[in-house]
Design a protein around this motif. Structure first.
Motif, PDB file in Angstrom:
ATOM      1  N   TYR A 130       0.839  -1.196   0.000  1.00 28.77           N
ATOM      2  CA  TYR A 130       0.000   0.000   0.000  1.00 28.77           C
ATOM      3  C   TYR A 130       0.876   1.250   0.000  1.00 28.77           C
ATOM      4  O   TYR A 130       0.625   2.220  -0.728  1.00 28.77           O
ATOM      5  N   MET A 131       1.912   1.252   0.801  1.00 28.35           N
ATOM      6  CA  MET A 131       2.825   2.389   0.871  1.00 28.35           C
ATOM      7  C   MET A 131       3.551   2.586  -0.464  1.00 28.35           C
ATOM      8  O   MET A 131       3.788   3.733  -0.899  1.00 28.35           O
ATOM      9  N   LYS A 132       3.897   1.476  -1.080  1.00 28.20           N
ATOM     10  CA  LYS A 132       4.575   1.579  -2.382  1.00 28.20           C
ATOM     11  C   LYS A 132       3.636   2.185  -3.429  1.00 28.20           C
ATOM     12  O   LYS A 132       4.046   3.073  -4.199  1.00 28.20           O
ATOM     13  N   ASP A 133       2.395   1.706  -3.439  1.00 24.39           N
ATOM     14  CA  ASP A 133       1.429   2.263  -4.398  1.00 24.39           C
ATOM     15  C   ASP A 133       1.195   3.741  -4.108  1.00 24.39           C
ATOM     16  O   ASP A 133       1.130   4.567  -5.032  1.00 24.39           O
ATOM     17  N   ILE A 140       1.936   6.871  -6.505  1.00 22.13           N
ATOM     18  CA  ILE A 140       0.915   7.887  -6.812  1.00 22.13           C
ATOM     19  C   ILE A 140       1.450   9.276  -6.502  1.00 22.13           C
ATOM     20  O   ILE A 140       1.264  10.240  -7.284  1.00 22.13           O
ATOM     21  N   VAL A 141       2.153   9.391  -5.344  1.00 21.34           N
ATOM     22  CA  VAL A 141       2.693  10.709  -4.981  1.00 21.34           C
ATOM     23  C   VAL A 141       3.739  11.151  -5.984  1.00 21.34           C
ATOM     24  O   VAL A 141       3.784  12.341  -6.384  1.00 21.34           O
ATOM     25  N   LYS A 142       4.584  10.221  -6.435  1.00 20.18           N
ATOM     26  CA  LYS A 142       5.612  10.576  -7.425  1.00 20.18           C
ATOM     27  C   LYS A 142       4.965  11.016  -8.740  1.00 20.18           C
ATOM     28  O   LYS A 142       5.401  11.988  -9.360  1.00 20.18           O
ATOM     29  N   GLN A 143       3.914  10.273  -9.156  1.00 20.51           N
ATOM     30  CA  GLN A 143       3.229  10.639 -10.393  1.00 20.51           C
ATOM     31  C   GLN A 143       2.567  12.017 -10.260  1.00 20.51           C
ATOM     32  O   GLN A 143       2.608  12.839 -11.182  1.00 20.51           O
TER      33      GLN A 143
END
Length: 265
Positions: A238-241, A245-248
């Motif tokens: 979940y943290m990776k996703d 998302i934050v990077k995108q």
């Protein structure tokens, strides 16, 4: 004194016998001398062989008698000296006899011989008592030596036991110190373990909360509440996703900002 008197009488009789024997031997010697002189008259006789043999025998007997006389005279002198010695002893001990005769009326004895016998028995008893006392003293000394040896041995053993006791006491003190140190360490370990258990429980509850916040389900329809590994994996995904998302989102913001700058220019 009585025994000395008997011995004196015996020696006196023997001395008289010796004197009588000396007189007889001297008489025999005179007769042999007369026969010897008469033998000269028959010296020329043809049948004097037997007489010569007889005279030879008498001569040897005379020589033996002379030797016997010398021996008896020597014994006579010895007996005389012994007689004088016995007389001196009688005179010496006569003082005691006089004393006992004076003491006799004051005693219960009949005569001096009975009193002397009683004194002799008392002296014999005294000697036996002294010997017995000596033996008892020797036994006492031996027992004292044995007792002293036992005391020395006991003292040495006591010193050894005290030394061993001191060593054991030092070991006991050391063991008690180590025991207190170990108890403190154990208490610290138990206290740390309790804290760790509490922290672990808090971490697990936090993981469960995070897992539920990520959309996970805990319980009979979902993951077991104690299965922390699965929960952490789900949280990690979940943290990776979320990170992606934050990077995108950040990249899209950067692109929009870049387009705005281009439009202004």
């Amino acid at each position: 004194m009585k025994a000395l008197g008997r011995q004196y009488e015996e020696r006196k009789q023997y001395l008289e016998h010796v004197k009588q024997r000396i007189k007889e031997l001297e008489k025999n010697i005179e007769e042999i001398d007369v026969r010897h002189y008469s033998w000269e008259m028959f010296h020329k006789d043809k049948d004097n062989t037997a007489q010569m043999q007889k005279v030879e025998r008498e001569r040897r007997s005379l020589q033996e008698n002379q030797e016997m006389i010398v021996k008896l005279r020597k014994e006579n002198m010895e007996m005389a000296e012994r007689k004088l010695e016995l007389q001196r002893q009688v005179e010496k001990y006569s003082v005691y006899k006089d004393v006992m005769e004076k003491v006799l009326p004051q005693t219960q004895f009949k005569d001096v011989e009975e009193l002397a016998g009683n004194l002799e028995n008392l002296l014999c008893t005294r000697d036996k008592l002294l010997e017995k006392r000596k033996q008892v003293e020797e036994q006492t000394d031996q027992k004292k030596q044995t007792l002293q040896a036992l005391k020395d041995q006991h003292h040495l053993m006591l010193l050894q036991k005290n030394n061993e006791l001191s060593q054991l006491q030092a070991k006991l003190d050391k063991a008690r110190t180590e025991s207190r140190t170990l108890e403190k360490k154990w208490d610290h370990i138990q206290e740390t373990a309790a804290k760790k258990v509490v922290e672990l429980g808090q971490i697990k509850m936090a993981v469960v909360n995070l897992y539920e916040q990520t959309g996970g389900v805990v319980g009979a329809e979902g993951v077991d509440i104690s299965d922390t590994d699965i929960q952490l994996n789900q949280i990690q995904f979940y943290m990776k996703d979320l990170n992606d998302i934050v990077k995108q989102y950040q990249m899209s913001l950067l692109e929009k900002n870049s387009d705005r700058r281009k439009q202004k220019t």
